[in-house]
Scaffold this motif. Structure first.
Motif, PDB file in Angstrom:
ATOM      1  N   ARG A  16      30.005 137.140  46.664  1.00 25.55           N
ATOM      2  CA  ARG A  16      29.230 137.515  45.530  1.00 25.55           C
ATOM      3  C   ARG A  16      27.403 138.151  46.078  1.00 25.55           C
ATOM      4  NH1 ARG A  16      27.782 138.056  39.945  1.00 25.55           N
ATOM      5  NH2 ARG A  16      29.902 137.969  39.478  1.00 25.55           N
ATOM      6  N   LEU A  47      28.542 153.883  52.585  1.00 25.61           N
ATOM      7  CA  LEU A  47      29.342 152.583  52.049  1.00 25.61           C
ATOM      8  C   LEU A  47      29.297 151.978  53.642  1.00 25.61           C
ATOM      9  CD1 LEU A  47      30.190 150.244  50.045  1.00 25.61           C
ATOM     10  CD2 LEU A  47      31.901 152.361  49.900  1.00 25.61           C
ATOM     11  N   ALA A 100      34.723 150.661  44.855  1.00 26.82           N
ATOM     12  CA  ALA A 100      34.182 151.413  45.328  1.00 26.82           C
ATOM     13  C   ALA A 100      34.736 151.296  46.826  1.00 26.82           C
ATOM     14  CB  ALA A 100      32.973 151.737  45.519  1.00 26.82           C
ATOM     15  N   LEU A 101      34.386 149.577  46.890  1.00 22.92           N
ATOM     16  CA  LEU A 101      34.837 149.521  48.334  1.00 22.92           C
ATOM     17  C   LEU A 101      36.267 149.314  48.741  1.00 22.92           C
ATOM     18  CD1 LEU A 101      32.893 145.684  49.012  1.00 22.92           C
ATOM     19  CD2 LEU A 101      32.534 147.262  50.646  1.00 22.92           C
ATOM     20  N   SER A 103      18.189 138.782  46.224  1.00 22.44           N
ATOM     21  CA  SER A 103      19.014 139.766  45.558  1.00 22.44           C
ATOM     22  C   SER A 103      19.002 139.642  43.792  1.00 22.44           C
ATOM     23  CB  SER A 103      20.587 139.661  45.942  1.00 22.44           C
ATOM     24  OG  SER A 103      20.219 139.897  47.307  1.00 22.44           O
ATOM     25  N   THR A 104      18.455 140.055  43.351  1.00 23.96           N
ATOM     26  CA  THR A 104      18.597 140.109  42.047  1.00 23.96           C
ATOM     27  C   THR A 104      20.438 139.929  41.501  1.00 23.96           C
ATOM     28  OG1 THR A 104      18.825 142.571  41.401  1.00 23.96           O
ATOM     29  CG2 THR A 104      16.574 140.902  40.879  1.00 23.96           C
ATOM     30  N   PRO A 105      21.074 138.935  40.888  1.00 29.84           N
ATOM     31  CA  PRO A 105      22.101 138.688  39.902  1.00 29.84           C
ATOM     32  C   PRO A 105      22.881 140.277  39.873  1.00 29.84           C
ATOM     33  CG  PRO A 105      21.114 137.038  39.424  1.00 29.84           C
ATOM     34  CD  PRO A 105      20.260 137.926  39.888  1.00 29.84           C
ATOM     35  N   LEU A 106      24.049 140.169  39.672  1.00 28.20           N
ATOM     36  CA  LEU A 106      25.096 141.452  39.224  1.00 28.20           C
ATOM     37  C   LEU A 106      25.374 141.307  37.976  1.00 28.20           C
ATOM     38  CD1 LEU A 106      27.175 142.214  43.396  1.00 28.20           C
ATOM     39  CD2 LEU A 106      25.729 143.809  41.789  1.00 28.20           C
ATOM     40  N   ARG A 159      32.048 147.642  39.439  1.00 35.77           N
ATOM     41  CA  ARG A 159      31.877 149.123  39.911  1.00 35.77           C
ATOM     42  C   ARG A 159      31.903 148.710  41.651  1.00 35.77           C
ATOM     43  NH1 ARG A 159      27.156 150.218  37.851  1.00 35.77           N
ATOM     44  NH2 ARG A 159      25.878 150.495  39.793  1.00 35.77           N
ATOM     45  N   LEU A 160      31.222 148.253  42.779  1.00 33.94           N
ATOM     46  CA  LEU A 160      31.560 147.811  43.677  1.00 33.94           C
ATOM     47  C   LEU A 160      32.459 147.094  44.297  1.00 33.94           C
ATOM     48  CD1 LEU A 160      27.568 145.993  44.304  1.00 33.94           C
ATOM     49  CD2 LEU A 160      28.535 148.253  45.999  1.00 33.94           C
ATOM     50  N   GLU A 161      33.396 146.776  43.447  1.00 29.27           N
ATOM     51  CA  GLU A 161      34.811 146.847  44.386  1.00 29.27           C
ATOM     52  C   GLU A 161      35.836 147.574  43.968  1.00 29.27           C
ATOM     53  OE1 GLU A 161      36.385 142.854  42.257  1.00 29.27           O
ATOM     54  OE2 GLU A 161      36.420 141.939  43.913  1.00 29.27           O
ATOM     55  N   GLU A 200      28.360 141.874  35.407  1.00 32.67           N
ATOM     56  CA  GLU A 200      30.015 142.319  36.363  1.00 32.67           C
ATOM     57  C   GLU A 200      30.513 143.664  36.329  1.00 32.67           C
ATOM     58  OE1 GLU A 200      32.007 139.481  36.561  1.00 32.67           O
ATOM     59  OE2 GLU A 200      30.943 139.041  36.594  1.00 32.67           O
ATOM     60  N   ARG A 243      24.794 145.959  46.792  1.00 30.79           N
ATOM     61  CA  ARG A 243      23.632 147.428  45.685  1.00 30.79           C
ATOM     62  C   ARG A 243      22.265 147.497  46.180  1.00 30.79           C
ATOM     63  NH1 ARG A 243      22.693 145.069  40.545  1.00 30.79           N
ATOM     64  NH2 ARG A 243      20.957 143.084  42.083  1.00 30.79           N
ATOM     65  N   GLU A 244      22.201 146.347  46.925  1.00 30.49           N
ATOM     66  CA  GLU A 244      20.371 147.000  47.284  1.00 30.49           C
ATOM     67  C   GLU A 244      20.497 147.725  48.761  1.00 30.49           C
ATOM     68  OE1 GLU A 244      18.338 142.417  47.241  1.00 30.49           O
ATOM     69  OE2 GLU A 244      18.815 143.590  49.508  1.00 30.49           O
ATOM     70  N   GLU A 277      25.965 142.093  46.069  1.00 25.97           N
ATOM     71  CA  GLU A 277      24.180 142.023  45.605  1.00 25.97           C
ATOM     72  C   GLU A 277      23.505 142.842  46.668  1.00 25.97           C
ATOM     73  OE1 GLU A 277      24.027 137.872  42.893  1.00 25.97           O
ATOM     74  OE2 GLU A 277      23.540 138.000  45.027  1.00 25.97           O
ATOM     75  N   GLU A 315      28.262 146.051  37.297  1.00 29.77           N
ATOM     76  CA  GLU A 315      27.990 146.435  38.677  1.00 29.77           C
ATOM     77  C   GLU A 315      28.867 145.944  39.491  1.00 29.77           C
ATOM     78  OE1 GLU A 315      23.221 146.450  38.975  1.00 29.77           O
ATOM     79  OE2 GLU A 315      24.343 144.854  38.364  1.00 29.77           O
ATOM     80  N   PHE A 316      29.310 144.324  39.992  1.00 31.10           N
ATOM     81  CA  PHE A 316      30.507 144.027  40.304  1.00 31.10           C
ATOM     82  C   PHE A 316      31.953 144.769  40.521  1.00 31.10           C
ATOM     83  CE2 PHE A 316      33.629 140.681  41.170  1.00 31.10           C
ATOM     84  CZ  PHE A 316      32.923 139.727  41.878  1.00 31.10           C
TER      85      PHE A 316
END
Lengths: 173, 132
Positions: free
Chosen positions: A159, A115, B16-17, B2-5, B12-14, B7, A166-167, A163, B9-10
């Protein structure tokens, strides 16, 4: 920020009481340091920036302790300090393109996790917004005010950063 | 591009961060911060002490100069015209407002006349302070 709405804590900060400032440093140094690393891209410079930020907050404690959002105030100071450090470093490097990188200029330091490696691939603007949002826990309105950009721009930059993460992470953070 | 995220995924990433290990301030950094704050605090206290000492000395010097002024030093009638603040204070103290005006003129002369040469003003004309 510790006790952001606690008026007695603010009064102790305002009075410059050492124990109040110790509590304040203990509660907030980690968040400021994480953000400073993203802003300076350097561990050593991040530590210098955090130290200078606390010193500036102490000197401006009259405004700081009365700020509506002390946390946002502190990150605004950190952002300014980090910006000055980046500018100074760029200036020094421009003066001597051939000199060895200065101490603390450790952009090549290996990130600890996948990460972190993904975060390192973001542009400075994207890293900045992610750090202020996640580590600083600022709102988009506060980030926008700090960066002098519209709140919508701050949100869309964040955002896009996610993205891109994620990539880089192949869809599994 | 990029393909849009979406909600989820969004979020989940938040998460994780937010959950990633943060930079931990070293003991050395904490000591540096503590030391710089203590040094700044000490510098402020010294500055306040000097400021108070200078104010006290200035007050003593002004007072001494005033006390040393000739009791019947010449003050023109125009200078003796009391300001509104002096008139108000004199009324409260039940004294002649011209007494206050006279003290003001003499104190200003004592304080400012020595500075006149440095300021490029002819020292033969003592300064007065027309209060407002």
């Amino acid at each position: 920020m510790s006790h952001p709405h606690d008026s007695s804590f603010r009064a102790r900060l305002l009075a410059g009481l050492p124990d109040a400032w110790e509590d304040f440093v203990d509660a907030n140094a980690a968040a400021l340091l994480s953000t400073a690393r993203a802003l300076t891209n350097s561990r050593v410079n991040a530590e210098d920036a955090v130290q200078q930020t606390f010193l500036n907050l102490f000197r401006a404690r009259d405004s700081f302790a009365r700020a509506e959002r002390p946390r946002a105030y502190a990150f605004r100071v950190l952002h300014r300090v980090a910006g000055l450090m980046r500018a100074r470093r760029a200036h020094l490097e421009a003066l001597d393109e051939h000199r060895a990188p200065c101490a603390g200029h450790d952009e090549t330091a290996e990130p600890d996790s996948e990460l972190e490696r993904a975060l390192a691939t973001l542009s400075h603007e994207q890293r900045e917004v992610v750090a202020l949002k996640i580590d600083g826990e600022l709102t988009f309105a506060e980030i926008a005010a700090l960066l002098a950009i519209p709140a919508d721009t701050a949100a869309s930059r964040y955002r896009r950063a996610l993205e891109r993460l994620r990539e880089r992470l192949g869809g599994s953070p | 591009m990029s393909t849009p995220l979406d909600e989820s995924e969004f979020a989940r990433l938040e998460r994780a961060l937010a959950a990633r290990p943060r930079a931990t301030p070293s003991r050395e950094l904490r000591l540096r911060i503590s030391s710089s704050l203590n040094a700044e605090s000490a510098r402020e206290r010294r500055a306040q002490w000097w400021s108070a000492a200078i104010a006290a000395l200035a007050f003593l010097a002004l007072n001494a100069a005033f006390e040393a002024a000739p009791a019947r030093a010449s003050v023109s009638a125009g200078e003796l015209e009391p300001t509104r603040a002096e008139a108000r204070l004199a009324a409260e103290l039940d004294i002649d407002p011209r007494q206050l005006a006279r003290r003001r003129v003499l104190a200003a002369r004592a304080l400012l006349t020595p500075l006149a040469p440095a300021l490029g003003v002819q020292s033969t004309t003592p300064w007065t302070a027309r209060g407002s």
